[in-house]
Motif scaffolding. Structure first.
Motif, PDB file in Angstrom:
ATOM      1  N   GLY A  13      39.150  -1.767 -18.856  1.00  0.00           N
ATOM      2  CA  GLY A  13      39.164  -1.083 -17.547  1.00  0.00           C
ATOM      3  C   GLY A  13      40.311  -0.094 -17.401  1.00  0.00           C
ATOM      4  O   GLY A  13      41.145   0.049 -18.310  1.00  0.00           O
ATOM      5  N   GLU A  83      34.720   8.379 -19.429  1.00  0.00           N
ATOM      6  CA  GLU A  83      35.274   9.744 -19.362  1.00  0.00           C
ATOM      7  C   GLU A  83      36.667   9.914 -19.990  1.00  0.00           C
ATOM      8  O   GLU A  83      37.039  11.003 -20.410  1.00  0.00           O
ATOM      9  CB  GLU A  83      35.349  10.263 -17.904  1.00  0.00           C
ATOM     10  CG  GLU A  83      34.026  10.318 -17.187  1.00  0.00           C
ATOM     11  CD  GLU A  83      33.784   9.113 -16.300  1.00  0.00           C
ATOM     12  OE1 GLU A  83      34.733   8.356 -16.072  1.00  0.00           O
ATOM     13  OE2 GLU A  83      32.641   8.903 -15.856  1.00  0.00           O
ATOM     14  N   TRP A 102      40.245   9.474 -16.768  1.00  0.00           N
ATOM     15  CA  TRP A 102      39.205  10.040 -15.905  1.00  0.00           C
ATOM     16  C   TRP A 102      39.764  10.555 -14.585  1.00  0.00           C
ATOM     17  O   TRP A 102      39.279  11.540 -14.042  1.00  0.00           O
ATOM     18  CB  TRP A 102      38.088   9.014 -15.685  1.00  0.00           C
ATOM     19  CG  TRP A 102      38.498   7.712 -15.049  1.00  0.00           C
ATOM     20  CD1 TRP A 102      39.003   6.628 -15.700  1.00  0.00           C
ATOM     21  CD2 TRP A 102      38.427   7.348 -13.661  1.00  0.00           C
ATOM     22  NE1 TRP A 102      39.263   5.613 -14.808  1.00  0.00           N
ATOM     23  CE2 TRP A 102      38.917   6.030 -13.546  1.00  0.00           C
ATOM     24  CE3 TRP A 102      38.010   7.983 -12.502  1.00  0.00           C
ATOM     25  CZ2 TRP A 102      38.991   5.346 -12.330  1.00  0.00           C
ATOM     26  CZ3 TRP A 102      38.080   7.313 -11.283  1.00  0.00           C
ATOM     27  CH2 TRP A 102      38.558   6.023 -11.205  1.00  0.00           C
ATOM     28  N   ASP A 243      31.386   1.202 -18.121  1.00  0.00           N
ATOM     29  CA  ASP A 243      31.516   0.005 -17.277  1.00  0.00           C
ATOM     30  C   ASP A 243      30.603   0.014 -16.052  1.00  0.00           C
ATOM     31  O   ASP A 243      30.097  -1.033 -15.650  1.00  0.00           O
ATOM     32  CB  ASP A 243      32.973  -0.277 -16.909  1.00  0.00           C
ATOM     33  CG  ASP A 243      33.685   0.866 -16.219  1.00  0.00           C
ATOM     34  OD1 ASP A 243      33.049   1.897 -15.898  1.00  0.00           O
ATOM     35  OD2 ASP A 243      34.906   0.737 -16.000  1.00  0.00           O
ATOM     36  N   GLN A 244      30.362   1.184 -15.477  1.00  0.00           N
ATOM     37  CA  GLN A 244      29.523   1.196 -14.268  1.00  0.00           C
ATOM     38  C   GLN A 244      28.057   0.963 -14.598  1.00  0.00           C
ATOM     39  O   GLN A 244      27.328   0.297 -13.860  1.00  0.00           O
ATOM     40  CB  GLN A 244      29.722   2.499 -13.495  1.00  0.00           C
ATOM     41  CG  GLN A 244      31.175   2.720 -13.098  1.00  0.00           C
ATOM     42  CD  GLN A 244      31.796   1.495 -12.426  1.00  0.00           C
ATOM     43  OE1 GLN A 244      31.122   0.787 -11.666  1.00  0.00           O
ATOM     44  NE2 GLN A 244      33.062   1.236 -12.693  1.00  0.00           N
ATOM     45  N   GLY A 264      36.388  -1.607  -8.044  1.00  0.00           N
ATOM     46  CA  GLY A 264      37.536  -1.785  -8.934  1.00  0.00           C
ATOM     47  C   GLY A 264      38.583  -0.753  -8.557  1.00  0.00           C
ATOM     48  O   GLY A 264      38.858  -0.551  -7.362  1.00  0.00           O
ATOM     49  N   THR A 265      39.143  -0.074  -9.531  1.00  0.00           N
ATOM     50  CA  THR A 265      40.089   1.013  -9.270  1.00  0.00           C
ATOM     51  C   THR A 265      39.441   2.028  -8.326  1.00  0.00           C
ATOM     52  O   THR A 265      40.034   2.468  -7.348  1.00  0.00           O
ATOM     53  CB  THR A 265      40.438   1.714 -10.600  1.00  0.00           C
ATOM     54  OG1 THR A 265      40.968   0.735 -11.485  1.00  0.00           O
ATOM     55  CG2 THR A 265      41.425   2.832 -10.390  1.00  0.00           C
TER      56      THR A 265
END
Ligand code: ADP
Ligand code: G3P
Length: 497
Positions: A13, A83, A102, A243-244, A264-265
């Motif tokens: 992550g 990214e 990203w 991850d998404q 998340g972030t």
């Protein structure tokens, strides 16, 4: 083909590396997690040390694997912050620069120039993305244009590019496999999402040598083997996804019209649109969800850059809280923010505004405003930004969502979940395993090695934790949301929203 043992997920992550072992029921058996350094060389710039990421990821992977007998790990699945751009030396395997994350805005001016050159419609049509510094393409161009030694090595085929999945696969595999999965590739702005190949026109326009790009592969399938856990028992790396997209898969959103939001972030809402890419007119992104065999699924995505990161900033930037978990009680300690709104545009604004130069702002402060109001406003901002995305998504698809599946670190915050249900007027559905990202990568790897038989078996593994139903009346929600739109309009004052 094996049915016994475990699947190991590596979840790299934005702020931490995780390794999670899942059993056949999709339950978590062991977890290890470690944060790594965030590097901010200039305002708006964000970097990671790619070597540090690899070392931390290796460490948590070994930690978790040591908990179970050698040979019981049927496969490894990889999922990652997307990214983020790494360029490394093919011979030494060393990064040639810090990874450009990203969130980094350094290519904002470059994106303006490319827009002025009229490239955006072509890029949008081919890649499904908007011309924003978010994506890897301009980050890679910046590295090649800024550092002659990187350009020189790239021209000679000695510099390799990859998103974090590629970087991990390269480091993990025997024989150094240079590959990426198609969902990650679709975030680079270099992939033609219709042909699923690197787009030659874009490569030429950006001045990127094709030889430095990884091979694009399906999300579920064999990438190679790693001997780093046990030299006698190489473990297959059998799945990879951004991850998404992995979270969408882990949430069981296998069919058209199913959507999830990961907190998340940032916050990322993805809506499965089936086997055809749908190009948005409202600032949503079109992205590859996954490829399994010949079947490719696509999604519409809304990306919010700062969500849980605003809570981290309250902790690390302001020292206002000691731990993210404190925010729930603080938010509940006041009935309202009393007019305080927090626009956390630290990294510009993503969907639907795409304003790379927007910056953070707090409005409505009075002498009576305190810490609790500010913390509550920060949590509320996460929910408002998600509603901004949902509004355009519903407009685009013409379908009103009845439920939103949620996951990610910040869904522990029940104040936030309830506020989200109220702001969106939808049921917010939280699963038992909120590590949907890691679970999705495990599913993709497990399917490839026959650990699970197919999507219908995976659908049986879902467990529900809690559903948050809207409780506040529409008048309250609409008044609060209107206040958010006003605050946002100060930041976007040059534009109509
Ligand atoms: N109880 C909480 N309330 C609000 N935010 C939280 C809470 N717990 C964690 N977070 C936020 O969630 C984020 C971590 O979630 P995670 O899914 O691990 O993120 P990532 O994968 O982006 O690194 C952090 O930004 C953190 O501030
Ligand atoms: O690290 P996360 O989970 O916040 O995800 C970041 C996204 O992949 C960025 O596109």
């Amino acid at each position: 083909m094996t049915k016994s043992g475990y699947i190991l997920s590596l979840d790299q992550g934005t702020t931490s590396c995780r390794a999670i072992l899942f059993d056949r029921e999709g339950a978590i058996i062991h977890t290890a997690q470690q944060e790594f350094r965030q590097i901010f060389p200039e305002p708006g710039w964000v970097e990671h040390d790619a070597d540090e990421i690899w070392q931390v990821q290796l460490q948590v992977m070994k930690q978790v694997a040591a908990q179970v007998p050698a040979g019981s790990i049927a496969a490894i699945g990889i999922t990652n912050q997307r990214e983020t751009t790494v360029v490394w030396d093919r011979v030494t395997g060393k990064p040639l620069h810090n990874a450009i994350v990203w969130q980094c805005r350094r290519t904002s001016a470059l994106c303006h120039t490319l827009k002025e050159q009229g490239l955006e419609p072509m890029i949008k049509q081919k890649t499904g993305l908007v011309l924003d510094p978010y994506f890897s393409g301009t980050k890679l161009k910046w590295l090649l244009d800024t550092f002659p030694h990187i350009r020189e090595k790239a021209d000679k085929g000695e510099a390799l590019f990859g998103t974090i999945d590629s970087w991990l696969i390269w480091n993990l595999t025997e024989g150094k496999v240079h590959a990426t999965d198609v969902s990650n590739a679709s975030r680079t702005m270099l992939l033609n999402i219709h042909t699923l190949q690197w787009d030659e026109d874009i490569l030429v326009k950006f001045g990127i040598p094709a030889a430095m790009l990884p091979e694009v592969r399906p999300s579920s399938g064999l990438y190679g083997h790693t001997a780093l856990l046990d030299p006698q028992i190489p473990v297959p790396i059998a799945g990879a996804a951004g991850d998404q997209q992995a979270a969408l898969f882990g949430q069981g959103c296998f069919r058209e019209g199913m959507a999830k939001n990961t907190y998340g972030t940032g916050c990322f809402i993805l809506n499965n649109t089936g086997d055809k890419p749908v190009l948005s007119k409202n600032g949503l992104l079109t992205t590859v969800a996954w490829q399994i065999g010949d079947r490719v699924d696509y999604a519409l995505e809304g990306s919010v850059f700062i969500a849980g990161a605003v809570i981290q900033w309250l902790r690390d930037g302001l020292g206002l809280i000691g731990d993210a978990a404190e925010t729930e009680a603080l938010a509940r300690s006041v009935d309202d923010t009393e007019g305080v709104y927090f626009v956390p545009a630290f990294a510009g604004l993503g969907t639907p505004y795409w304003e790379p130069d927007a910056r953070g702002m707090i409005t409505g402060l009075t002498r009576a405003s305190g810490k609790a109001h500010l913390v509550r406003a920060a949590l509320e901002a996460i929910a408002y930004q998600s509603r901004d995305v949902l509004e355009v998504m519903q407009q685009e698809t013409g379908v009103r969502l009845s439920e939103l599946r949620v996951d990610g670190g910040a869904v522990r915050n029940e104040f936030l979940m309830q506020f989200q249900a109220d702001m969106m007027s939808v049921s917010v559905v939280r699963p038992k395993v909120t590590e949907s990202t890691a679970l999705g990568a495990a599913f993709l790897a497990g399917l490839a090695v026959g650990f699970w038989s197919g999507l219908s078996e995976l659908e049986q593994l879902k467990g529900l934790d809690r559903v948050f139903q809207p409780e506040q009346g529409e008048a309250y929600s609409e008044a609060k949301y209107a206040g958010w739109r006003r605050a946002l309009s100060y930041q976007l004052s040059r534009r109509e929203i």
